[in-house]
Each structure stands twice: as C-alpha cells, then as structure tokens.
Enzyme design. Structure first.
Site, mmCIF file in Angstrom:
data_model
loop_
_atom_site.group_PDB
_atom_site.id
_atom_site.type_symbol
_atom_site.label_atom_id
_atom_site.label_comp_id
_atom_site.label_asym_id
_atom_site.label_seq_id
_atom_site.Cartn_x
_atom_site.Cartn_y
_atom_site.Cartn_z
ATOM 1 N N GLU B 28 -2.972 -21.462 44.377
ATOM 2 C CA GLU B 28 -2.001 -20.475 44.846
ATOM 3 C C GLU B 28 -1.113 -20.015 43.696
ATOM 4 O O GLU B 28 -0.566 -20.855 42.975
ATOM 5 C CB GLU B 28 -1.146 -21.095 45.967
ATOM 6 C CG GLU B 28 -1.972 -21.456 47.191
ATOM 7 C CD GLU B 28 -1.327 -22.512 48.089
ATOM 8 O OE1 GLU B 28 -0.124 -22.778 47.949
ATOM 9 O OE2 GLU B 28 -2.058 -23.087 48.937
ATOM 10 N N GLU B 59 -4.756 -24.861 51.771
ATOM 11 C CA GLU B 59 -5.127 -26.032 50.979
ATOM 12 C C GLU B 59 -6.465 -26.625 51.404
ATOM 13 O O GLU B 59 -7.253 -27.068 50.565
ATOM 14 C CB GLU B 59 -4.028 -27.099 51.051
ATOM 15 C CG GLU B 59 -2.774 -26.769 50.236
ATOM 16 C CD GLU B 59 -1.882 -25.722 50.890
ATOM 17 O OE1 GLU B 59 -2.121 -25.377 52.057
ATOM 18 O OE2 GLU B 59 -0.942 -25.252 50.222
ATOM 19 N N PHE B 82 2.211 -28.132 45.247
ATOM 20 C CA PHE B 82 2.930 -29.407 45.194
ATOM 21 C C PHE B 82 2.006 -30.452 45.817
ATOM 22 O O PHE B 82 1.302 -30.141 46.776
ATOM 23 C CB PHE B 82 4.241 -29.336 46.000
ATOM 24 C CG PHE B 82 5.336 -28.556 45.324
ATOM 25 C CD1 PHE B 82 6.341 -29.203 44.619
ATOM 26 C CD2 PHE B 82 5.340 -27.170 45.377
ATOM 27 C CE1 PHE B 82 7.344 -28.479 43.991
ATOM 28 C CE2 PHE B 82 6.339 -26.437 44.748
ATOM 29 C CZ PHE B 82 7.350 -27.092 44.048
ATOM 30 N N HIS B 126 9.001 -31.864 48.522
ATOM 31 C CA HIS B 126 8.572 -31.383 47.205
ATOM 32 C C HIS B 126 8.701 -32.512 46.186
ATOM 33 O O HIS B 126 8.944 -32.278 45.020
ATOM 34 C CB HIS B 126 9.416 -30.191 46.749
ATOM 35 C CG HIS B 126 9.159 -28.933 47.511
ATOM 36 N ND1 HIS B 126 9.629 -28.720 48.783
ATOM 37 C CD2 HIS B 126 8.458 -27.812 47.195
ATOM 38 C CE1 HIS B 126 9.251 -27.517 49.216
ATOM 39 N NE2 HIS B 126 8.529 -26.950 48.267
#
Ligand code: TPP
Ligand code: MG
Lengths: 322, 324
Positions: B28, B59, B82, B126
């Site tokens: 991405e 994903e 992430f 994150h």
C-alpha cells in the site's frame, strides 16, 4: 464448438462416475474425512476448464470441480490418490479429499479457507503478465456463499483494479452448506460482479450448451485483453454438502423443480440433438469412464500410504546452517 | 555519512531488484514519488518501472497475490504498512504460504516486510510486535534484525531463501539506529544468533529493538556495579539458535530473556521453555523473562515508556537475577 462440447461432456461423465464411486466408498467406510460431490455442478465445472490450456493458463478448482479437473486434463487417479492418501499422489497423504493441485502445472492446491485461492490465481496471472505472457488467463471458481467472504472480496477487487485476465466463476447452487442465499447476501450476484467493475455474464448452469457458450465468451474476452470477467452460473446442489449430509434443509419443491435438470442428462440430450453424440457412442463413453474410474480407484487403494516413521517432518525447504 | 537501519532496507531492496528480474515489490502506498508510509521504497518505482506495485488496502489479497506470484516463478517482497495490519494477512501467511511446502513440496518464495514495534505516540494499533503469532505457524521463518548490517544482509537472505519469510523491521530503529556502513566483512548466516557483547555474570537474550536496550543496560551495569553481562542477539526468532543460547547460559549460569512483545506465549516464553528443557542443569538461578505488559500498548509517550522494557528495567532485572 463440437470438439470442446465433446471434451467437456466426457469430463462430466467421468466426474459423475467418479463421484458415484467415491460416494459408495464413503458409505462403506472406506474413505475417512469427507467426500464432496459435484452433482449438479458438472456442466459449470467442465465448461469453465475446457477452454483452458494446461501448461499455459492457470486454474483454481473449488469443492465441486471434479469435472473441471478432468476437462483441464488431470486424471481421476490423482483425485482417488488424494482421497486414499496414497504416497504416489501429489499430496502424499498430507492433505486429503478435494485439497489437491499441481501448482507447477498451473493448478492451485486449495486450502479449506473459502475465498483464499482467488488472490493466489490473481498472483499467478500477475506473474505471467510480468514475464511478458499476455495471452494466459486464470479461472477461479467459488460458490455463492463464498462471495460473502472478505478474502474473496479483496481478491476480486484487486483483480479488477489490476485488470488481470481472470475469469471468476460463481457456481450459484443457492445454498452454502445449509444456508440459503437469502441469508448470505441481500443483492443480486451479478451486481456483485458489476460492483467490482467486472464484465458480468449469467447462465443457467444446468443448460450445458448455454454454459459452454457463456464460458467460451468469458474466457475468450479475457484472453483477448478485455480484462477480468465474472460469470454467475446457477444450478442446484443435487446432493448433500458432503456425503455425511442429507440436504434435508433444501425444500422438496425446489428439488422437484430441478428433477429433470440434471446437467449430465441435459448435455446428453443436447448433444444427441446436435448430432454430435449417439446412443451408441454415449454408451461406449460411459463404459470407458466407469472402467477408468474402477481401475484408478483400485490402483489408489493398493498404493502405499504414508509411513510416520520415515515421513520427512519438515515444513520448510530451507534449513538453517549449523 | 552514517547510514540508518531503513537506508539498509532500501539499499537491500534496490540491489535485489537490480540483481534478479524475478523480484518485485507490492504493498500500500509504496509506488510513485511517495515511496511508502516510512519511505522504504522511495524512488524505486522510477528505477524499476512496473516492479513496484501499489495495491488497494487488502492485506489478505496482498499476501494471496504474493503466494500466486511466487508459484508463477517470481520473488515478491510484500510490504504491510504496519505489522499490526499484517494480522489481516495472517491466514494467507500461516495457512496458505506456511503450509504450502509441506502439503505440496513447492515452497513459496515470498518475503513479508512488517514494520513493527513501538514508537512514542504509536498507540495500541501501530506498535505491536507479533513475531510470536507468525512464528507459531509451521513453514514460516521469522527474522528480527537489530543492527543496520543485519537489516541489509537478512533482507537479502530472506529473498534468497525459497520459503516464506516474515521480516520484522522495527520502526523505532528505522531512523534512530545508525552505523558507518551496512557492510559487514563477515556477515553471519541466518539461523545463527550473535554474541552482541561478551560477559560472564549473566546472559541477556534479546532481539530487535531490545538488543540496543540490553546493550545500554550492560554498559550501565558495567559502570555502576562491575557486572559483565553477555548479550545474545537472536537475529531470527525462527529458526531459533538454541545452541548459542545454551552455550552462553553454560558460561554465565543465569539468563534473562527480554522481549518487546506481550508476555503470553511469546518468544521469551519459548526461549525459557527451551533452556528449561535442555539446559536446566546449566542454570544457577531460575530463568527470567522481561516483556511488555499484558495490556494493549498505550499511546501517551510516558505510558508507552513504562509499558515496554527500558534499559533501566533490564538492568534492575539483571541485578535481581544475580541476587538469586
Ligand atoms: C473461511 C471458511 N469458513 C467456513 C468454512 C466451512 N465451509 C466449508 S464449505 C462451506 C459452504 C460453502 O458454500 P458455497 O461457497 O456456496 O459453496 P458450495 O458448497 O455451495 O458449493 C462452509 C461454510 C470454510 N471452509 N472456510
Ligand atoms: Mg453454494
């Protein structure tokens, strides 16, 4: 079209003979795990694969795809080997029932997680494009229920965004295990394809010639560079989800509506009407297929099964240096 | 000019793209002039047109496409924006890529880059480490580089290994960790742990961003109390170099395992289990673990610092270990 029709029909007859045999073996307690039949799906499966070129295209068969596997060019011996866990089979007893494929020849070895292989087919076709092969296509096939899985949605969207020559076939047998379509989605399945921006086709999956025509135009369009295609082929699962299941949840009225729509019988009638098949050639074909199924199953049953003591218990091809 | 950990990752990918036409990148926001959320792929699309592919936010499909591309003879390097979002690709990694070689005899040559670990203000979603979740699945290798040179060599090795590799790159180390060069005259092979600092009084096992913390703790202890701590950098948590761990424990008799991950069923537990099973007789004290707390990772920098092991916490834990 005659050649493709006859090739597809042979695959259907072979698949039906194989399914009849494995069902009997399951009921006799000879096959462990599960047995999943393609009764009612034969036309869809055979027609989606019959226009593919083994060694050039890629194909991801689903649960009820025995006829597709035969049309692609794999023998029923491989299917029998996976059911019996033969070490001669491509899965060596490490995976069973319909979970087999030969990735290096272009078929995926599906995992159980519904929808997961659609992205894999996308990646295989992407690899072809990156290698400069532009006329290879991929077929991935899934049930109506699987269109509600997140992984399937992600894959369809990504195939559409990357404009890959993939044909996504939805075999709409109106049920996902015991769940009717009304409890799986609140839209039309064709609109789902259109929603991704895919060229969409619909056909009656019990009408052999119509299904053949539809798959032909979808595969041809993808091969010509017209982008990904979405095909909804409607039928009824004319058996249980697996052979453990009696499908008692499907209303009798619906079953009755499909009573004279067995795709194999329809195909036979249509081929005879076209003059491409006679009673005699059909009888000979049926004998040939039953014999091949009989021989293959007997061979797979005789072959060695895996030995836990000599099994290579390694999950990776690379081993660390020590 | 010093190079950073993320420079090493960029350099490795650039060389891989140059050296092997089968290598390509997918993820991405990685293409164009943007070059990824952390800029790891900046400039690469211009150099290698068609081989740096932006994807939708999908994903599962990114990993699924990677599997297919690998089956088609390519060597995809996939970027999760992430590591936390890599959980949405976990099914494809664990059940599809990881199971593939055993099921079919055909390995899946893909590399999953996972920017992991905490940074101040990163917050619950994150900051996670997650190496144990991926390592749990048979068929996956999980690399956790802690130095600039390892970031470079191990990424190159990840792509050369024909199996699926999860490459855990720590976000805190990206620009904080610097070295004169990414070159190492004698890079270690994957699967070998490294003695990051030799010592005699206790062994600290660490990986990823806990290695610099452990080294700082060792400095602190050396100057404050004269203890010489041996620090072992695991480098890869799977394969895990149990031999080097046991050899170090044999020298020191005491072991603390430090991990930034949550405590429950993590890499630290795995190390303790192995040492207890194979080297209990080498221990003069119970094997200890120091991990992040068993709560989500807090956002506020002060809470975050208290949540994860800090060099001071490591030093305190070692003092306690030596007192036993
Ligand atoms: C992700 C996932 N959830 C649930 C299942 C269990 N399961 C196997 S087949 C099936 C029904 C599939 O329905 P559909 O896609 O319509 O295909 P059909 O069986 O009707 O051909 C379910 C729920 C699974 N294999 N994978
Ligand atoms: Mg269905």
């Amino acid at each position: 079209m005659k050649e493709a029709a006859l090739k597809a029909y042979k695959a259907m007859v072979m698949a039906r003979a194989f399914d009849t045999k494995t069902s009997a073996l399951y009921k006799a307690g000879k096959i462990l795990g599960g047995v999943f039949l393609g009764r009612g799906h034969e036309a869809i499966a055979a027609c989606e694969a019959v226009f593919l070129r083994k060694g050039h295209d890629v194909y991801s068969p689903f649960i009820r795809e025995q006829a597709g596997r035969c049309a692609w060019g794999d023998s029923v011996l491989e299917s029998a080997r996976t059911y019996f866990g033969s070490v001669e089979g491509c899965m060596h007893g490490r995976d069973g029932n319909v979970h087999w494929g030969k990735p290096l020849e272009g078929t995926t070895a599906p995992i159980s997680h519904l929808g997961a292989m659609a992205a894999v087919i996308g990646g295989m076709v992407l690899a072809k494009r990156m290698q400069g092969i532009t006329d290879a296509v991929g077929v991935t096939c899934y049930g109506d229920g699987t269109t509600s899985v997140g992984a399937f949605h992600e894959a369809c969207n990504m195939i559409a965004v990357l404009k890959l020559p993939v044909i996504i076939v939805v075999s709409n047998n109106q049920y996902a295990y015991s769940t009717p379509n009304t409890q799986e989605f609140a839209c039309d399945l064709l609109d789902r394809g259109r929603g991704y921006g895919l060229t969409s086709h619909a056909c009656d999956g019990t009408d052999f010639l119509q299904t053949l025509e539809t798959m032909h135009s979808a595969v041809t369009a993808a091969r010509r560079g017209e982008g990904p295609q979405w095909v909804v082929a409607t039928t009824l699962r004319m058996c249980g989800h697996g052979e453990h299941d009696d499908a008692s949840y499907i209303p009798e009225t619906l079953k009755a509506a499909y009573a004279d729509r067995d795709p194999l019988a329809v195909a036979r009638r249509q081929l005879i009407e076209c003059g491409w098949l006679t009673e005699d050639t059909d009888a000979a074909l049926n004998r040939e297929c039953t014999d091949e199924v009989q021989r293959s199953v007997a061979q797979a049953q005789k072959e060695a099964t895996p030995n836990p003591a000599t099994e290579d218990w390694q999950a990776t091809s690379w081993r660390p240096f020590r | 000019m010093p190079v950073t950990y993320i420079d090493a990752i960029h350099q490795a990918m650039q060389e891989l793209l140059e050296e092997d036409p089968r290598v390509f990148l997918m993820g991405e926001d990685i293409a164009g002039t943007f070059g990824g959320a952390f800029k790891a792929t900046k400039g690469l699309e211009a150099q290698f047109p068609g081989r740096v592919i932006n994807t939708p936010i999908s994903e599962d499909a990114i990993v699924g496409f990677g599997i297919g591309a690998a089956l088609g003879g390519m060597k995809p390097i996939l970027e999760m924006q992430f590591a936390d979002f890599g959980l949405l690709g976990l099914n494809q990694m664990g059940n599809n890529a990881g199971a593939h070689y055993y099921r079919t005899g055909v390995p899946i040559n893909l590399t999953l880059r996972m920017p992991c670990g905490g940074t101040p203000g990163g917050g619950p979603f994150h900051s996670q480490s997650l190496e144990a979740l991926f390592a749990h699945f048979p068929g996956l290798h999980v690399f956790t580089p802690a130095t600039v040179a390892d970031a470079y060599y191990m990424l190159k090795q990840a792509v050369q290994i024909p199996d699926p590799v999860v490459f855990m790159e720590h976000k805190f180390l990206y620009r904080w960790l610097k070295a004169d060069t990414w070159h190492d005259p004698q890079p270690l092979p994957v699967g070998k742990a490294r003695i990051a600092r030799a010592g005699e009084h206790a062994t600290v096992i660490a990986f990823s961003a806990m290695v610099p913390e452990a080294l700082k703790a060792a400095d602190l202890l050396a100057s404050a109390s004269g203890y010489h701590i041996e620090v072992v950098d695991l480098r890869s948590v799977k394969p895990m170099d149990t031999d080097t761990i046991l050899a170090s424990v044999a020298r020191t008799g005491r072991m603390l395992v430090v991990s930034e991950d949550f405590p429950w069923g993590g890499v630290a537990s795995e190390v303790v289990a192995r040492v207890a099973a194979e080297g209990l007789h080498l221990l003069d004290a119970p094997p200890l673990r120091l991990t992040s707390k068993d709560t989500p990772i807090p956002s506020h920098a002060d809470l975050w610092k208290a949540h994860r092991p800090h060099s001071n916490d490591i030093a305190d834990a070692v003092r306690y270990l030596i007192s036993l």
